[in-house]
Design a protein around this motif. Structure first.
Motif, PDB file in Angstrom:
ATOM      1  N   TYR A 114       1.033  -1.178   0.190  1.00  0.00           N
ATOM      2  CA  TYR A 114      -0.044  -0.039   0.001  1.00  0.00           C
ATOM      3  C   TYR A 114       0.886   1.181  -0.138  1.00  0.00           C
ATOM      4  CZ  TYR A 114      -4.803  -1.895   0.506  1.00  0.00           C
ATOM      5  OH  TYR A 114      -5.927  -2.406   0.429  1.00  0.00           O
ATOM      6  N   ASP A 115       1.799   1.536   1.002  1.00  0.00           N
ATOM      7  CA  ASP A 115       2.429   2.874   0.968  1.00  0.00           C
ATOM      8  C   ASP A 115       3.282   3.073  -0.282  1.00  0.00           C
ATOM      9  OD1 ASP A 115       1.620   3.510   3.613  1.00  0.00           O
ATOM     10  OD2 ASP A 115       3.161   2.122   4.340  1.00  0.00           O
ATOM     11  N   ALA A 118       1.042   3.995  -2.735  1.00  0.00           N
ATOM     12  CA  ALA A 118       0.143   5.321  -2.231  1.00  0.00           C
ATOM     13  C   ALA A 118       1.296   6.574  -2.447  1.00  0.00           C
ATOM     14  CB  ALA A 118      -0.097   5.372  -0.851  1.00  0.00           C
ATOM     15  N   ARG A 131      -6.448  11.185  -7.465  1.00  0.00           N
ATOM     16  CA  ARG A 131      -5.820  11.849  -6.882  1.00  0.00           C
ATOM     17  C   ARG A 131      -6.376  13.389  -6.876  1.00  0.00           C
ATOM     18  NH1 ARG A 131      -0.038  14.071  -7.997  1.00  0.00           N
ATOM     19  NH2 ARG A 131      -1.561  15.351  -9.560  1.00  0.00           N
ATOM     20  N   PHE A 160      -8.090   0.352  -1.372  1.00  0.00           N
ATOM     21  CA  PHE A 160      -6.896   1.072  -1.682  1.00  0.00           C
ATOM     22  C   PHE A 160      -6.940   2.744  -1.996  1.00  0.00           C
ATOM     23  CE2 PHE A 160      -3.507   2.814  -4.717  1.00  0.00           C
ATOM     24  CZ  PHE A 160      -2.435   2.956  -3.655  1.00  0.00           C
ATOM     25  N   TYR A 163      -7.710   4.035   1.671  1.00  0.00           N
ATOM     26  CA  TYR A 163      -6.626   4.037   2.044  1.00  0.00           C
ATOM     27  C   TYR A 163      -5.537   5.693   1.779  1.00  0.00           C
ATOM     28  CZ  TYR A 163      -1.648   2.846   3.828  1.00  0.00           C
ATOM     29  OH  TYR A 163      -0.650   2.956   4.527  1.00  0.00           O
ATOM     30  N   VAL A 164      -5.807   5.551   0.514  1.00  0.00           N
ATOM     31  CA  VAL A 164      -4.925   6.846   0.067  1.00  0.00           C
ATOM     32  C   VAL A 164      -5.462   8.166   0.413  1.00  0.00           C
ATOM     33  CG1 VAL A 164      -4.356   8.166  -2.036  1.00  0.00           C
ATOM     34  CG2 VAL A 164      -4.013   5.642  -2.055  1.00  0.00           C
ATOM     35  N   HIS A 168      -2.983   9.247   3.203  1.00  0.00           N
ATOM     36  CA  HIS A 168      -2.074  10.125   2.635  1.00  0.00           C
ATOM     37  C   HIS A 168      -2.366  11.399   1.935  1.00  0.00           C
ATOM     38  CE1 HIS A 168       1.145   7.089   2.226  1.00  0.00           C
ATOM     39  NE2 HIS A 168       0.310   6.448   2.504  1.00  0.00           N
TER      40      HIS A 168
END
Length: 446
Positions: A114-115, A118, A131, A160, A163-164, A168
């Motif tokens: 993921y990271d 991301a 985004r 996902f 999560y982003v 983030h």
């Protein structure tokens, strides 16, 4: 925050599926009823294909999209080869396929990835349009529907993106209106990682809320809502509807025919099941069992109307309609018209989540078959019907039981229909739980 701009993720109104089209429109209306503005939309079609999520690489991107696509000839050939390596184990072959294709996909498979992915999103290398939309809006509302199960790509992309957005891009994010089957360990780890980061998580039926209790604060009921589709309603004046619907071929939306459908007379609707779409389940030909069921229902209860809410059901039912001379309400039928048919039926039998809801909103008793997750059993729980969910992959064994239950429901008449309508009204109010994370108050009018 006044009049927030919402990024609406997973709009399924472009789907050839009554349920997807109906629930998305209802959920969008709920969002807007709070005073929020839907500033941007991510459609399922755009989320479903790698080539629409990656920075374009000529040749390579096209190949990746073909391999990672959900329904392609390449997938069928690859799965066939993998089954040979697993001794014919369809579930194991599917897991190997998903692990293989995820290597070339923009959507990470495991939480460990993921990271890194991301960071590429933040840098604009992946999901650039998504985004930008997140950053341009005040909140993200993700319409989960039936996406979160196994390692299906449509569920992975929603988790996902959640999560982003939350971790983030520091944007308030809610994942709502959804079923989550976390029996697969990869999905379970993703859910355990993502859900605690979100501002709100709302399930559309109790079985998912119970399965995910460990990943969320509070009690199970704190995260239990209802599908936005419960806010849809069939026409109330059956005579007025019938005067329109009885016109020749009014429901005969090409290429299907509703000839012989008399809306003024009793009828039972029969639908398919989403479990037949799953390539990881045992092969089963349901056509003979459905034909037998239709014959049994016509003898014991009432004429049958086949309801194909999506192309898969249409392919299954067209030969049966031809063989038995039954009307078929096809997937191109407008959702509002389909709801009128289902909500005015004497009973509905099927393994489709949303058609079951549409039926119940008019008081139609629902007899469920298994689906691609436990969602249809969850619908029985929500409707407070003390009844089994029959195995769609062994339908031939249950024909007599199903017909008997349909007969029992029809015999119970208006008292049962009234109770189902009242319960559907309660669930329509509970559907406003999907937008509680937004600052405004949802319109609770039906």
């Amino acid at each position: 925050m006044s009049d927030p701009r919402v990024y609406f993720v997973n709009d399924t109104t472009t789907s050839s599926n009554w349920g997807c089209r109906g629930t998305t429109r209802a959920l969008r209306s709920l969002v807007e009823s709070t005073g929020a503005t839907i500033g941007d939309t991510a459609y399922l079609d755009d989320l479903h294909h790698s080539d629409r999520l990656l920075t374009r690489v000529p040749g390579v991107t096209d190949w990746m999209a073909r391999v990672a696509g959900d329904v392609t000839d390449a997938r069928r050939r690859t799965l066939g080869a993998l089954r040979l390596t697993t001794g014919g184990d369809r579930r194991e072959a599917w897991k190997r396929y998903e692990s293989l294709t995820s290597r070339w996909d923009a959507v990470p498979l495991t939480v460990d990835e993921y990271d890194g992915a991301a960071e590429r999103v933040v840098d604009g290398e992946l999901f650039a349009a998504q985004r930008d939309a997140i950053e341009a809006c005040d909140a993200v509302v993700i319409n989960g529907e039936g996406s979160v199960y196994d390692r299906r790509r449509k569920g992975r992309v929603l988790l996902f993106l959640a999560y982003v957005a939350a971790e983030h891009l520091d944007t308030p994010t809610a994942l709502v209106n959804h079923t989550a089957d976390v029996s697969d360990p990869v999905v379970r780890e993703a859910v355990a990682t993502v859900y605690p980061l979100l501002d709100d998580v709302v399930f559309r039926e109790p079985r998912s809320a119970e399965a995910c209790e460990a990943f969320l604060p509070g009690a199970v009921g704190d995260h239990l809502g209802a599908d936005a589709a419960f806010r849809r309603r069939p026409i109330e004046d059956r005579d007025a509807w019938a005067s329109v619907a009885e016109r020749e071929e009014y429901y005969g939306v090409w290429p299907d025919s509703a000839a012989g459908f008399d809306p003024r007379e009793p009828y039972v609707c029969v639908g398919g099941s989403s479990i037949f779409d799953r390539p990881d389940r045992p092969q089963y030909d349901p056509e003979p069992a459905y034909a037998s069921l239709c014959r049994r229902l016509e003898r014991r209860v009432a004429p049958v109307v086949l309801t194909a809410s999506c192309p898969t059901d249409a392919r299954l039912f067209r030969p049966i309609a031809d063989e038995l001379g039954l009307p078929l309400i096809g997937p191109r039928t407008p959702v509002t018209q389909a709801i009128d048919v289902l909500g005015n039926a004497d009973a509905y039998v099927g393994g489709r989540w949303h058609p079951g809801i549409y039926a119940a909103t008019g008081g139609t008793p629902v007899v469920t078959l298994t689906a691609n997750t436990y969602k249809t059993a969850g619908l029985v729980d929500h409707l407070e019907l003390d009844a089994p969910t029959f195995d769609a992959l062994a339908l031939h064994r249950h024909v007599s039981e199903i017909a008997s239950l349909v007969e029992e429901y029809v015999d119970r008449g208006e008292p049962l229909r009234r109770r189902l309508r009242e319960r559907a009204d309660e669930l329509a109010e509970l559907a406003t739980r999907n937008v509680e994370a937004l600052p405004g108050e949802a319109d609770d009018r039906l």
